[in-house]
Write an enzyme that holds these catalytic residues in place. Sequence first.
Site, mmCIF file in Angstrom:
data_model
loop_
_atom_site.group_PDB
_atom_site.id
_atom_site.type_symbol
_atom_site.label_atom_id
_atom_site.label_comp_id
_atom_site.label_asym_id
_atom_site.label_seq_id
_atom_site.Cartn_x
_atom_site.Cartn_y
_atom_site.Cartn_z
ATOM 1 N N GLU A 273 0.822 -1.203 0.000
ATOM 2 C CA GLU A 273 0.000 0.000 0.000
ATOM 3 C C GLU A 273 0.865 1.267 0.000
ATOM 4 O O GLU A 273 0.449 2.315 -0.470
ATOM 5 C CB GLU A 273 -0.923 -0.015 1.235
ATOM 6 N N HIS A 294 6.863 -27.122 -1.164
ATOM 7 C CA HIS A 294 6.193 -28.257 -1.819
ATOM 8 C C HIS A 294 5.046 -27.789 -2.701
ATOM 9 O O HIS A 294 4.258 -28.595 -3.174
ATOM 10 C CB HIS A 294 5.704 -29.247 -0.759
ATOM 11 N N LYS A 407 -13.068 1.900 -3.628
ATOM 12 C CA LYS A 407 -14.119 2.242 -2.653
ATOM 13 C C LYS A 407 -15.239 3.024 -3.350
ATOM 14 O O LYS A 407 -16.414 2.825 -3.069
ATOM 15 C CB LYS A 407 -13.532 3.094 -1.524
HETATM 16 O O1 PA5 Z 1 -3.071 1.750 6.005
HETATM 17 C C1 PA5 Z 1 -4.175 2.243 5.838
HETATM 18 O O2 PA5 Z 1 -4.376 3.455 5.946
HETATM 19 C C2 PA5 Z 1 -5.382 1.381 5.547
HETATM 20 O O3 PA5 Z 1 -5.029 0.061 5.334
HETATM 21 C C3 PA5 Z 1 -6.377 1.456 6.685
HETATM 22 O O4 PA5 Z 1 -5.759 1.048 7.868
HETATM 23 C C4 PA5 Z 1 -7.617 0.601 6.416
HETATM 24 O O5 PA5 Z 1 -8.197 0.936 5.196
HETATM 25 C C5 PA5 Z 1 -8.643 0.781 7.525
HETATM 26 O O6 PA5 Z 1 -9.013 2.117 7.638
HETATM 27 P P1 PA5 Z 1 -9.749 2.673 8.918
HETATM 28 O O7 PA5 Z 1 -8.865 2.512 10.085
HETATM 29 O O8 PA5 Z 1 -10.017 4.099 8.606
HETATM 30 O O9 PA5 Z 1 -11.022 1.867 9.075
#
Ligand code: PA5
Length: 418
Positions: A273, A294, A407
């Site tokens: 990410e 394996h 999203k």
């Molecule tokens: O690293 C990030 O920002 C994302 O992976 C969030 O942690 C994830 O989308 C969850 O978001 P939130 O804590 O707002 O529910």
Amino acid sequence: MLKLNFKDFYELETDNYKDEVLAIHDNVEKLKNTKEQYLGWIDYTKDHSKEIDKAIQLGLELQKFETLVVVGIGGSFLGAKSFYEIFKDRIDDKKTELIFLGNNISSHYIKTVLKKLETKNFAVNIISKSGGTLEPAIAFRLIKELLISKYGTEAKERIIVTTDPKNGNLRKLALDEGYRTLEIPANIGGRYSIFTAVGFLPLSAAGIDTNEMLKGVAKAKQEFDARQLDNLAYLYAIARRKASEIGKKIEIFTAYDPSFSYYLEWLKQLYGESEGKEGKGIYPMSVINTRDLHSLGQFIQEGTQEHFETIIWAEEKNQLVFDRLVVDYDKFNDLAGIEIDIINKKAMEGTRIAHSNGNIKNILMEIEELTPFSLAYLSYFFMKACSMTCYLLKVDPFNQPGVEEYKKEIKILLDELK
Ligand code: PA5
């Protein structure tokens, strides 16, 4: 503490990156305490001991419950889950069981967890920085219903909300309904939030030594915040950059113990990410060996050569051995009396040699002893290296524009259901 072996990357040519790395280091140091940058995680454990202490104390208080349900996804889930999976069966004094919910929308999964909770004495920690994420929101609605049906007005005492200090629907709900709250600082993004209340509350409830974790971070900061080119976090960032330049576009995080599965998931999220944007980045994947030798072992050895490996090796001292048999039917009598951990290590070393011979480059990361201290230390190393990698690649380590894209599309489809 941490040994990094770059044997296969021996031509790191670090001098070529010296000016760039040091300039990035200086810039990060200059900006790390500004509100606008998501660099708050660098000094958070040093500067916010009160908030951390509050989370740890609350976690200790929650030990009176049999189970704590941790509702969250992505960075609000993977850090605590990864530490829990590694230590839950390694600590002598287990406390509250953690169950994770809100990390998918599978009705089967949610129903199964809710059913299991009917007979448990449980509390809930809902973790969402934005307070508006679909998966935890659905799960929280359902679990709140169960809490109220089981505990009536007492339900409210069993809910802890971890969210943005000021903004979001969850903060508002907590205020309106009088839930206890903890904060995820505005300048710390989800995947860099493990060493805040996000990780500390559930791990403290589970009986994992959070003070040792804090010491591990402090030790890591001494080493990986250093303005030096031989800072291991920077060397790893340079190795990844180098890998990418020679066409290695896939990094296989490899561990030799199944309890590391979620740690590798945490790493995949952290690097995937943070780095994968603007058509750039190394695709992170993971294997657990020797299991996956394996299955994927053949491909890793002889398939397309776009990958390199980052092997995490943690020393174990379980003193588990097997006995000689009267009839040596499988011909393994010669290994009788030798610790299984030693056999596992030989499997790792042998595989590493075979991969190197097959031109599959690898980096070996060895931690001497697996403890909350050493894993916290390693995790800070990975976060520091990840941000350096991204800056070297000229991408923002802390945003996730692609996530916003899907999203948006999901929302359009969900709006059609209204
Ligand atoms: O690293 C990030 O920002 C994302 O992976 C969030 O942690 C994830 O989308 C969850 O978001 P939130 O804590 O707002 O529910």
